[in-house]
Write a protein that holds these residues in place. Structure first.
Motif, mmCIF file in Angstrom:
data_model
loop_
_atom_site.group_PDB
_atom_site.id
_atom_site.type_symbol
_atom_site.label_atom_id
_atom_site.label_comp_id
_atom_site.label_asym_id
_atom_site.label_seq_id
_atom_site.Cartn_x
_atom_site.Cartn_y
_atom_site.Cartn_z
ATOM 1 N N CYS A 51 0.833 -1.208 0.000
ATOM 2 C CA CYS A 51 0.000 0.000 0.000
ATOM 3 C C CYS A 51 0.867 1.259 0.000
ATOM 4 O O CYS A 51 0.476 2.282 -0.577
ATOM 5 N N THR A 52 2.037 1.186 0.626
ATOM 6 C CA THR A 52 2.934 2.340 0.594
ATOM 7 C C THR A 52 3.399 2.624 -0.827
ATOM 8 O O THR A 52 3.441 3.770 -1.266
ATOM 9 N N ALA A 53 3.755 1.570 -1.583
ATOM 10 C CA ALA A 53 4.198 1.764 -2.962
ATOM 11 C C ALA A 53 3.071 2.317 -3.830
ATOM 12 O O ALA A 53 3.290 3.192 -4.676
ATOM 13 N N VAL A 54 1.837 1.821 -3.622
ATOM 14 C CA VAL A 54 0.706 2.342 -4.405
ATOM 15 C C VAL A 54 0.473 3.811 -4.080
ATOM 16 O O VAL A 54 0.240 4.639 -4.971
ATOM 17 N N GLY A 55 0.552 4.170 -2.791
ATOM 18 C CA GLY A 55 0.360 5.576 -2.422
ATOM 19 C C GLY A 55 1.449 6.475 -2.979
ATOM 20 O O GLY A 55 1.168 7.585 -3.446
ATOM 21 N N ILE A 56 2.704 6.016 -2.953
ATOM 22 C CA ILE A 56 3.801 6.814 -3.523
ATOM 23 C C ILE A 56 3.612 6.967 -5.023
ATOM 24 O O ILE A 56 3.871 8.034 -5.599
ATOM 25 N N ALA A 57 3.139 5.903 -5.711
ATOM 26 C CA ALA A 57 2.907 5.997 -7.152
ATOM 27 C C ALA A 57 1.810 7.016 -7.468
ATOM 28 O O ALA A 57 1.937 7.807 -8.406
ATOM 29 N N VAL A 58 0.725 7.004 -6.685
ATOM 30 C CA VAL A 58 -0.337 7.989 -6.904
ATOM 31 C C VAL A 58 0.180 9.397 -6.630
ATOM 32 O O VAL A 58 -0.148 10.348 -7.345
ATOM 33 N N ARG A 59 1.027 9.549 -5.612
ATOM 34 C CA ARG A 59 1.589 10.867 -5.297
ATOM 35 C C ARG A 59 2.446 11.363 -6.457
ATOM 36 O O ARG A 59 2.371 12.538 -6.855
ATOM 37 N N ILE A 60 3.265 10.486 -7.046
ATOM 38 C CA ILE A 60 4.120 10.894 -8.157
ATOM 39 C C ILE A 60 3.285 11.249 -9.384
ATOM 40 O O ILE A 60 3.585 12.211 -10.103
ATOM 41 N N GLN A 61 2.204 10.483 -9.645
ATOM 42 C CA GLN A 61 1.363 10.786 -10.802
ATOM 43 C C GLN A 61 0.684 12.144 -10.675
ATOM 44 O O GLN A 61 0.422 12.800 -11.677
ATOM 45 N N SER A 62 0.391 12.570 -9.452
ATOM 46 C CA SER A 62 -0.303 13.839 -9.267
ATOM 47 C C SER A 62 0.626 15.041 -9.374
ATOM 48 O O SER A 62 0.138 16.172 -9.426
ATOM 49 N N LEU A 63 1.949 14.822 -9.412
ATOM 50 C CA LEU A 63 2.894 15.931 -9.474
ATOM 51 C C LEU A 63 3.086 16.372 -10.920
ATOM 52 O O LEU A 63 2.973 15.573 -11.853
ATOM 53 N N PRO A 64 3.429 17.645 -11.163
ATOM 54 C CA PRO A 64 3.645 18.111 -12.538
ATOM 55 C C PRO A 64 4.998 17.655 -13.074
ATOM 56 O O PRO A 64 5.824 17.092 -12.349
ATOM 57 N N GLN A 65 5.212 17.908 -14.371
ATOM 58 C CA GLN A 65 6.482 17.555 -14.999
ATOM 59 C C GLN A 65 7.607 18.343 -14.336
ATOM 60 O O GLN A 65 7.483 19.540 -14.063
#
Length: 356
Positions: A51-65
């Motif tokens: 769940c930590t990896a999934v949350g970090i992945a969602v956090r990275i996707q929400s960040l801009p380029q």
């Protein structure tokens, strides 16, 4: 405030389409108008990611380029520590979502780029070439304006004539139309498909899984083997309380235990191999037993012919037997009886002295 909250919740539940489930989660979904990120179920429900990896992945996707996604940059905005964030990034990199590539700038400086792909499985399929630009449409010919309508007069009555049967007219051969020159078709060059930025080394989550190996079967399930295997499985919970099996599970696992007993495995050895270091808590003990019975099956014991062949292949070592000296009764090794080395030297010395 409590009454208003309960009323709002009741109103929201009444607007949920379909009957409400009696157990499990109930989703109240409102469409997002701004500030949202699309996340695929292959990531949100990934069976091998924490769940930590999934949350970090969602956090990275929400960040801009261009946003910083290093361990320290993420730890500054997340409650997880640097060790958990680093472990989550390694999980994402192992499953193809994250990739760190080294690139050389025109100035000669080498930098490390962090690339995140929201759907790694799409990189395994070649992309379609870009469609060719459509040809410019030909201008339609201008149409002349229709003449002004002329007022119609009532037509004069026309006498009706009854048609008479007339012979058919002779057929006149019609010449085929002359072929018109065709313009050669010019094929536009198709641009090559761009190479993927990186290819994950692990198979996608939708890759087909290898079929499970069947449960081992004995060569002959005799009544003695059946009773012994049934008694072993029924008594297993007394030695390991987690392995409490139902009657159907016992009947399904009996052939596997019988195959182990047929291969000269002792009951305590089988029990130790099947119940050693189980999961806590153990949800499906029968599935774990079936897996270990299949994967840890010992080899069949060698037969009489195999042991004889092993004896023949073993190198022979010739052992010289012990002999007892006839003069001093000392033991010495020799293929034939006689005298020891000291007695032989003494006899040779006496023989030389007598000859002199």
């Amino acid at each position: 405030m409590d009454t208003q909250q309960n009323t709002a919740l009741t109103r929201a539940l009444a607007e949920v389409p379909g009957p409400l489930p009696t157990s499990g989660v109930i989703h109240i979904t409102f469409p997002h108008a701004d500030r949202f990120t699309v996340v695929g179920n292959h990531l949100a429900q990934h069976p091998d990611l924490s769940c930590t990896a999934v949350g970090i992945a969602v956090r990275i996707q929400s960040l801009p380029q261009g946003a910083k996604v290093g361990v320290k940059a993420l730890a500054a905005h997340c409650k997880e520590g640097e060790k958990r964030i680093a472990a989550a990034l390694r999980e994402l990199e192992a499953h193809g979502y994250l990739r760190r590539v080294r690139d050389r700038l025109p100035s000669g400086r080498i930098i490390t780029r962090t690339v995140f792909c929201n759907r790694p499985a799409a990189l395994l399929h070649p992309r379609r070439p870009a469609e060719a630009a459509p040809h410019p449409a030909k201008p339609e010919p201008t149409r002349e304006p229709a003449p002004a309508p002329v007022p119609m007069q009532e037509p004069a009555p026309v006498p009706v004539r009854i048609p008479m049967a007339t012979p058919p007219a002779p057929e006149v051969p019609v010449a085929p139309p002359a072929p018109q020159p065709t313009q050669p078709q010019v094929s536009l060059p198709v641009p090559p498909s761009p190479a993927p930025l990186f290819v994950p080394r692990v198979p996608p989550p939708t890759a087909p899984k290898a079929p499970r190996r069947p449960l081992p079967q004995p060569s002959d399930l005799t009544p003695e083997l059946d009773r012994a295997a049934t008694a072993f499985l029924s008594d297993l919970h007394r030695h390991a309380s987690q392995f409490f099996l139902s009657e159907d599970d016992v009947r399904r696992l009996v052939p596997g235990v019988a195959a182990w007993l047929e291969r000269a495995a002792r009951p305590d050895t089988i029990r130790r191999a099947l119940t050693d270091d189980p999961r806590h808590p153990l949800k499906h003990p029968a599935k774990l037993l079936a897996h270990r019975l299949t994967e840890l099956l010992p080899p069949a014991p060698p037969g009489v012919d195999d042991l004889a062949a092993l004896d023949r292949a073993r190198p022979r070592v010739t052992v010289t037997p012990f002999q007892t000296c006839d003069d001093c009764d000392r033991a010495f090794r020799s293929p034939t009886p006689g005298h020891c080395r000291d007695c032989r030297e003494t006899r040779a010395a006496y023989a030389q002295a007598a000859a002199a």
